[in-house]
Scaffold this active site. Structure first.
Site, short mmCIF file in Angstrom:
data_model
loop_
_atom_site.label_atom_id
_atom_site.label_comp_id
_atom_site.label_asym_id
_atom_site.label_seq_id
_atom_site.Cartn_x
_atom_site.Cartn_y
_atom_site.Cartn_z
N TRP A 188 -7.95 -37.86 15.73
CA TRP A 188 -9.11 -38.29 14.94
C TRP A 188 -8.66 -39.39 13.99
CZ3 TRP A 188 -9.98 -38.23 9.56
CH2 TRP A 188 -11.22 -38.81 9.21
N GLU A 229 -11.46 -37.16 19.09
CA GLU A 229 -12.55 -36.58 18.29
C GLU A 229 -13.58 -37.63 17.90
OE1 GLU A 229 -11.19 -34.26 14.98
OE2 GLU A 229 -13.21 -33.72 14.36
N LYS A 231 -17.13 -39.15 16.16
CA LYS A 231 -17.77 -38.97 14.85
C LYS A 231 -18.87 -40.01 14.65
CE LYS A 231 -16.67 -37.97 10.07
NZ LYS A 231 -15.72 -37.31 9.21
N ASP A 262 -16.91 -31.96 16.93
CA ASP A 262 -16.86 -31.29 15.62
C ASP A 262 -18.31 -31.08 15.17
OD1 ASP A 262 -16.93 -31.14 12.68
OD2 ASP A 262 -14.78 -31.54 12.76
N HIS A 265 -20.03 -33.72 12.93
CA HIS A 265 -19.90 -35.15 13.25
C HIS A 265 -21.11 -35.76 13.94
CE1 HIS A 265 -15.23 -35.34 12.92
NE2 HIS A 265 -15.80 -34.75 11.89
N HIS A 289 -14.31 -28.40 17.26
CA HIS A 289 -13.95 -28.16 15.87
C HIS A 289 -15.13 -27.42 15.25
CE1 HIS A 289 -10.50 -31.11 14.79
NE2 HIS A 289 -10.14 -30.15 15.60
N ASP A 297 -20.87 -34.21 6.65
CA ASP A 297 -19.69 -33.59 7.26
C ASP A 297 -18.87 -32.91 6.16
OD1 ASP A 297 -17.68 -32.99 9.11
OD2 ASP A 297 -16.61 -34.86 8.68
N ASP A 299 -17.59 -29.91 5.82
CA ASP A 299 -16.52 -28.97 6.17
C ASP A 299 -16.57 -27.68 5.37
OD1 ASP A 299 -14.83 -30.49 8.24
OD2 ASP A 299 -15.04 -31.95 6.63
N ASP A 329 -12.30 -26.00 11.89
CA ASP A 329 -12.05 -27.16 11.04
C ASP A 329 -12.95 -27.10 9.81
OD1 ASP A 329 -11.33 -29.54 9.92
OD2 ASP A 329 -12.27 -30.82 11.44
#
Ligand code: RNT
Ligand code: ZN
Length: 422
Positions: A188, A229, A231, A262, A265, A289, A297, A299, A329
């Protein structure tokens, strides 16, 4: 709850599910086989152990919070991870970032890392019987400050990061061969522009060339496999991300790599669950993820929300879960980090269990018959089924605390271990 509760509750739950045609034993057997790749970076707010201490900066990754007790050394991180694994039923993996090497206080730049800085991790993983996945670290570095790494128009910067990627892949292959289980290597990069770019094609062409260079080195798939990855946007790259979804979908498809999806993303209303079947019809494998975006994003720690339920349902219903690598993640520095890890991992597993406890055939039959109320009504009925009793039984059989005992246990670890870290 008293010890006798769990067995009794499970017996009743098993009967209730059997009436719907669901075999709880089969569901538990399926769940036991699923490894999650636990990310090292929840333990120290994505800090890593490079010297001198590299504060998280640049590149769209932001951690907030300074809750006490974060791991300050590899030893502390391992101790925390051991605690986490002891509270998550099943056999799982570790997902390491390149910045977590054991550099012995030495300045080892990203283009200088070698497997020797990771032999301690390999030895620990062997002892703990963990497979290890790996990631290059393309952020928190002066050469990422300008917002571009592998897609940089500066040849020197680009070369530096290409070298980093080469070495990360070599380290992944080292882990895979050492541990006898392929290491999933994920790339990523944060590259992008805050405002509308004057040039899109140029950056994407550069990224393609950098990747071609990196992936021209081949490793046996028994040692390592690559993911890229995708995004949509990041902080500081709102208008343009070079490694967009379309870019990597094509790149992965044409180069026999896997994409990493993810949950944070994509557009906020886009469901990752809907993408699984499209990817797996055309690609051998997929990396996930599992995260919890909140408005962006962000997380956040994964909890058992609809996104997770839809995702896990789809993993089970697709019949292709064995081709999916499930990585976690998230990183939140505002709360007990061990609790965050444990909750995120357990919630993901709970989602999978819920999915395996569905009478999938009945739902499908209703759908095919055009009985859409049947499908909806049964789905709602499932929400009040005694799923918790099945989950607790899974935990107990796996030698892990059931749900109602987790909180106190984590508080205890905080008292005994985390509070001592000043
Ligand atoms: C960032 C990506 C990436 C990182 C980790 C730390 O937006 O999700 O996967 O979170 O590499
Ligand atoms: Zn991610």
């Amino acid at each position: 709850m008293k010890d006798s509760y769990y067995e009794q509750a499970y017996t009743l739950a098993k009967e209730a599910y059997a009436e719907l045609g669901v075999d709880t034993e089969q569901a538990l057997a399926a769940l036991s086989k699923i490894p999650l790749s636990l990310h090292c970076w929840q333990g120290d707010d994505v800090g890593g152990f490079e010297a001198p201490d590299s504060a998280l900066s640049g590149g769209g990754i932001q951690v907030t919070g300074n809750y006490p007790g974060k791991a300050r050394s590899v030893e502390e991180l391992r101790r925390d991870l051991e605690k986490v694994y002891s509270l998550v039923p099943g056999k799982h993996r570790l997902n390491l970032h390149a910045s977590y090497g054991e550099f012995g206080g030495k300045k080892v730049d990203r283009d200088e890392i070698t497997p020797e800085y990771f032999t301690g991790w390999a030895a620990w993983a062997k002892e703990q019987q963990l497979g290890v996945d790996f990631n290059g670290t393309f952020f928190s570095h002066p050469k990422a400050e300008a917002g571009f790494t592998l897609a940089s128009k500066d040849a020197g910067i680009r070369e530096f990061w290409i070298e980093h990627a080469r070495r990360s892949r070599e380290i992944a292959a080292f882990f895979g061969s050492e541990l006898g289980t392929p290491s999933i290597h994920n790339t990523w990069i944060p590259d992008g522009h805050k405002d509308y770019p004057a040039d899109r094609m140029g950056y994407r062409r550069i990224l393609k060339d950098s990747l071609d260079d990196i992936f021209s080195v081949k490793y046996p798939s028994s040692a390592m496999r690559d993911a890229v990855e995708t995004k949509l946007f990041g902080i500081g790259s709102e208008a343009f991300v070079v490694g967009s979804h379309e870019f990597y979908m094509y790149y992965a498809a044409l180069n026999n790599l896997m994409v990493c999806l993810d949950l944070g993303h994509f557009h906020p209303t886009e469901l990752i669950a809907d993408k699984i079947s499209s990817v797996l019809l055309f690609s051998e494998e997929l990396l996930l993820h599992v995260s919890r975006p909140m408005r962006w994003d962000s997380d956040h720690v994964v909890v058992l929300n609809d996104d997770i339920r839809f995702l896990t349902e789809e993993l089970v219903r697709s019949g292709a879960i064995d081709r999916v690598h499930i990585g976690l993640d998230f990183f939140d520095g505002t709360l007990n980090r061990i609790g965050a890890w444990v909750t995120g991992a357990r919630s993901t597993l709970k989602g999978l269990l819920l999915a395996w406890l569905q009478p999938a055939n009945t739902l499908e039959t209703y759908e095919e018959a055009g009985n859409f109320y049947g499908k909806m009504g049964l789905s709602e009925q499932l929400k009040s089924m005694p799923f918790g009793a099945v989950w607790d039984m899974h935990c107990l059989r796996s030698g892990v605390l059931p749900e109602d005992k987790i909180l106190q246990d984590i508080f205890g670890y905080e008292e005994r271990v985390l509070k001592g870290r000043k």
